[in-house]
Design a protein around this motif. Sequence first.
Motif, PDB file in Angstrom:
ATOM      1  N   HIS A 109      32.909 -46.293  37.249  1.00  0.00           N
ATOM      2  CA  HIS A 109      33.023 -45.560  35.991  1.00  0.00           C
ATOM      3  C   HIS A 109      32.546 -44.124  36.164  1.00  0.00           C
ATOM      4  N   ALA A 110      31.479 -43.950  36.953  1.00  0.00           N
ATOM      5  CA  ALA A 110      30.918 -42.613  37.194  1.00  0.00           C
ATOM      6  C   ALA A 110      31.641 -41.867  38.309  1.00  0.00           C
ATOM      7  N   SER A 111      32.464 -42.560  39.106  1.00  0.00           N
ATOM      8  CA  SER A 111      33.141 -41.973  40.276  1.00  0.00           C
ATOM      9  C   SER A 111      32.140 -41.397  41.267  1.00  0.00           C
ATOM     10  N   ASP A 112      31.126 -42.191  41.613  1.00  0.00           N
ATOM     11  CA  ASP A 112      30.113 -41.748  42.575  1.00  0.00           C
ATOM     12  C   ASP A 112      30.752 -41.463  43.927  1.00  0.00           C
ATOM     13  N   ARG A 113      30.395 -40.317  44.530  1.00  0.00           N
ATOM     14  CA  ARG A 113      31.009 -39.904  45.800  1.00  0.00           C
ATOM     15  C   ARG A 113      30.096 -40.163  46.998  1.00  0.00           C
ATOM     16  N   ALA A 114      28.808 -40.315  46.765  1.00  0.00           N
ATOM     17  CA  ALA A 114      27.871 -40.624  47.851  1.00  0.00           C
ATOM     18  C   ALA A 114      26.711 -41.400  47.246  1.00  0.00           C
ATOM     19  N   ILE A 115      25.909 -41.997  48.126  1.00  0.00           N
ATOM     20  CA  ILE A 115      24.751 -42.740  47.636  1.00  0.00           C
ATOM     21  C   ILE A 115      23.586 -42.587  48.604  1.00  0.00           C
ATOM     22  N   PHE A 116      22.413 -42.304  48.064  1.00  0.00           N
ATOM     23  CA  PHE A 116      21.152 -42.365  48.806  1.00  0.00           C
ATOM     24  C   PHE A 116      20.525 -43.719  48.488  1.00  0.00           C
ATOM     25  N   THR A 117      20.150 -44.480  49.514  1.00  0.00           N
ATOM     26  CA  THR A 117      19.622 -45.816  49.260  1.00  0.00           C
ATOM     27  C   THR A 117      18.444 -46.134  50.168  1.00  0.00           C
ATOM     28  N   GLU A 176      22.479 -23.570  32.558  1.00  0.00           N
ATOM     29  CA  GLU A 176      21.526 -24.571  32.088  1.00  0.00           C
ATOM     30  C   GLU A 176      22.193 -25.716  31.341  1.00  0.00           C
ATOM     31  N   LYS A 177      23.413 -25.515  30.874  1.00  0.00           N
ATOM     32  CA  LYS A 177      24.110 -26.591  30.184  1.00  0.00           C
ATOM     33  C   LYS A 177      24.899 -27.491  31.138  1.00  0.00           C
ATOM     34  N   ALA A 178      24.893 -27.155  32.424  1.00  0.00           N
ATOM     35  CA  ALA A 178      25.601 -27.972  33.403  1.00  0.00           C
ATOM     36  C   ALA A 178      24.932 -29.343  33.529  1.00  0.00           C
ATOM     37  N   ALA A 179      25.727 -30.371  33.782  1.00  0.00           N
ATOM     38  CA  ALA A 179      25.178 -31.712  34.006  1.00  0.00           C
ATOM     39  C   ALA A 179      24.361 -31.725  35.289  1.00  0.00           C
ATOM     40  N   CYS A 180      23.254 -32.484  35.270  1.00  0.00           N
ATOM     41  CA  CYS A 180      22.433 -32.581  36.485  1.00  0.00           C
ATOM     42  C   CYS A 180      22.007 -34.009  36.771  1.00  0.00           C
ATOM     43  N   GLY A 181      22.102 -34.920  35.794  1.00  0.00           N
ATOM     44  CA  GLY A 181      21.640 -36.285  36.003  1.00  0.00           C
ATOM     45  C   GLY A 181      22.404 -37.254  35.133  1.00  0.00           C
ATOM     46  N   MET A 182      22.418 -38.500  35.576  1.00  0.00           N
ATOM     47  CA  MET A 182      23.150 -39.527  34.846  1.00  0.00           C
ATOM     48  C   MET A 182      22.406 -40.839  34.969  1.00  0.00           C
ATOM     49  N   CYS A 183      22.338 -41.562  33.848  1.00  0.00           N
ATOM     50  CA  CYS A 183      21.731 -42.888  33.845  1.00  0.00           C
ATOM     51  C   CYS A 183      22.500 -43.736  32.848  1.00  0.00           C
ATOM     52  N   TYR A 184      22.779 -44.985  33.228  1.00  0.00           N
ATOM     53  CA  TYR A 184      23.523 -45.878  32.341  1.00  0.00           C
ATOM     54  C   TYR A 184      22.560 -46.786  31.591  1.00  0.00           C
ATOM     55  N   THR A 185      22.916 -47.052  30.347  1.00  0.00           N
ATOM     56  CA  THR A 185      22.135 -48.003  29.558  1.00  0.00           C
ATOM     57  C   THR A 185      22.264 -49.391  30.184  1.00  0.00           C
ATOM     58  N   SER A 186      21.345 -50.273  29.815  1.00  0.00           N
ATOM     59  CA  SER A 186      21.309 -51.593  30.453  1.00  0.00           C
ATOM     60  C   SER A 186      22.439 -52.496  30.014  1.00  0.00           C
ATOM     61  N   GLY A 187      23.148 -52.141  28.960  1.00  0.00           N
ATOM     62  CA  GLY A 187      24.336 -52.877  28.578  1.00  0.00           C
ATOM     63  C   GLY A 187      24.086 -54.286  28.093  1.00  0.00           C
ATOM     64  N   THR A 188      23.074 -54.451  27.201  1.00  0.00           N
ATOM     65  CA  THR A 188      22.807 -55.784  26.660  1.00  0.00           C
ATOM     66  C   THR A 188      23.930 -56.246  25.751  1.00  0.00           C
ATOM     67  N   THR A 189      24.659 -55.305  25.173  1.00  0.00           N
ATOM     68  CA  THR A 189      25.856 -55.648  24.396  1.00  0.00           C
ATOM     69  C   THR A 189      26.994 -54.774  24.907  1.00  0.00           C
ATOM     70  N   GLY A 190      28.087 -55.388  25.363  1.00  0.00           N
ATOM     71  CA  GLY A 190      29.211 -54.637  25.883  1.00  0.00           C
ATOM     72  C   GLY A 190      28.903 -54.039  27.246  1.00  0.00           C
ATOM     73  N   ASP A 191      29.815 -53.187  27.720  1.00  0.00           N
ATOM     74  CA  ASP A 191      29.622 -52.549  29.019  1.00  0.00           C
ATOM     75  C   ASP A 191      28.524 -51.497  28.941  1.00  0.00           C
ATOM     76  N   PRO A 192      27.830 -51.246  30.070  1.00  0.00           N
ATOM     77  CA  PRO A 192      26.851 -50.153  30.090  1.00  0.00           C
ATOM     78  C   PRO A 192      27.513 -48.829  29.730  1.00  0.00           C
ATOM     79  N   LYS A 193      26.711 -47.929  29.162  1.00  0.00           N
ATOM     80  CA  LYS A 193      27.230 -46.622  28.742  1.00  0.00           C
ATOM     81  C   LYS A 193      26.486 -45.530  29.486  1.00  0.00           C
ATOM     82  N   GLY A 194      27.214 -44.507  29.895  1.00  0.00           N
ATOM     83  CA  GLY A 194      26.631 -43.431  30.680  1.00  0.00           C
ATOM     84  C   GLY A 194      26.032 -42.331  29.824  1.00  0.00           C
ATOM     85  N   VAL A 195      24.795 -41.946  30.149  1.00  0.00           N
ATOM     86  CA  VAL A 195      24.118 -40.824  29.497  1.00  0.00           C
ATOM     87  C   VAL A 195      24.049 -39.693  30.513  1.00  0.00           C
ATOM     88  N   LEU A 196      24.556 -38.544  30.141  1.00  0.00           N
ATOM     89  CA  LEU A 196      24.709 -37.418  31.058  1.00  0.00           C
ATOM     90  C   LEU A 196      23.742 -36.302  30.660  1.00  0.00           C
TER      91      LEU A 196
END
Length: 541
Positions: A109-117, A176-196
């Motif tokens: 959903h977020a189209s992640d291009r890389a991952i640090f793990t 300063e209005k550019a996006a810099c972080g994203m976190c999805y809600t835990s999705g207890t009802t329906g699919d998780p939702k992205g907060v940008l």
Amino acid sequence: MLGLMQEWPLVCHKIIDYAARQHPNREVVSRSIEGPITRSTWREVRARSLKVAQLLAREGFQPGDRIATLAWNTGRHLEAWFGIMGMGGVYHTLNPRLFPDQIAWIMNHASDRAIFTDLTFMPLVEKLAPAVESLRKVIVLTDAAHMPETALPNVVAYEEWLTEADGDFEWADVGEKAACGMCYTSGTTGDPKGVLYSHRSNVLHAMMSCMPDAMGIGARDVVLPVVPMFHANAWGLGQSGPMIGAKMVMPGGKMDGESIYELLDTEKVTFTAAVPTVWLMLLQYLEQTGNKLPHLEKVVIGGSACPRAMTEAFEKVYGVEVIHAWGMTEMSPLGSLCTMKPEYAAFTGNDLFDIKQKQGAAPFGVEMKITDDDDAELPWDGKTFGRLKVRGPAVAASYYGGDGADQFDAAGWFDTGDVAHIDENGYMQITDRSKDVIKSGGEWISSIDLENLAVGHPDVAEAAVIGLPHEKWGERPLLIVVAREGRTPSGSDILSFMEGKVASWWMPDDVTFVDEIPHTATGKIKKTALREQFEGYKLPG
């Protein structure tokens, strides 16, 4: 007429620049995933973040690209964060406690291009990567000596990767209005939702959280963010810590009572924050060992309601101030904190702990109100329940992709889904989630109040309350209890303990015991699972 002040955008790399310039030698201590305690400084964190940014840009990642992190709280995770933001990317923290299919859905959903793990999660990443079409690189936060064998393409050990950069890089020139972080809600009802999140919202949130009547941290503090960075930015501590130049102690992946106590003691931590389940483990460890907390001054407890017994244990037994807090991923996340206004400054004993049960007052930057189902605003009298709505510069205006639009209105108010009341001094208290409130005979019963009361019983480790169908009253409360290890309380014992402390018609109709209460990926009690588990349960009478 416009003011004649300099344009100075509120961008997150200015936070790490400040920490490195004004507090260059302040330590960032980590329990590494490999095992040993490691030590860095804010100067070193900034230098390595520049290398991360340089390498991402060199390899063709663009401003606005979502770069995921699946990692515990460590110095390396902080470096990745500031490096991603510094090249104009969007860090996307993934919650490893979600089901793998959910994580894959979120990454797509977020189209992640890389991952640090972290090493811990490499088996999970090996399962996820083939299902994420946009993913083109995996950076494992370790060195060559600990790098596991893997069949995945485009995988690199973080420490070896950093040797390819010299750090001669200018932070990306983003607004300063550019996006810099994203976190999805835990999705207890329906699919998780992205907060940008934007750079501006993260910087303002960090400033809000440092205020004396909020978290109130400063450069002299030693801060232990036990709450993970994948839980809404570690409640902002990943930005507010360097903003004020505090020493940071990062706990890695060990969240048991003994491991947390070790860091609190050896690093002389003065401030920490986490959900109640973590502090329950710590308090049990302290009770078993007889250890004390001589250095700790303040603990923030949020994520779910803090039981009164927990607040009293920290304050009466260990002399640690408890700040009860509330917030949401959509709020970056802080919404309110229960520090004492002058109106309550003289309160002591039970009067004081009555106030500390509330989630507290909103800091500057958060507006809140309560409304009825017709959106009419309700009074702040400390009694009238209503839907809690908020707005502010660090509150989401919409979800990523336009999901959940019905939670936002034209005036900017976000419907939190919580039911609450607010007193005349602005102190808010959550009484339930709107979907969890028990409606008995047309009146509301707070499941949270009943849970907190039950946990005050000395033989109760955890409690949950759900509403079950009732022929006469519509719904009545069932109390579900996990007993403390080695204790065998009866239902009548617990009900007798609760009697007289709430209205008689609030009292649970029955008590049942379980070995474990299910929780969401963010540590909240999973009421949906309990309602399924106890579907068909017959209340007495």
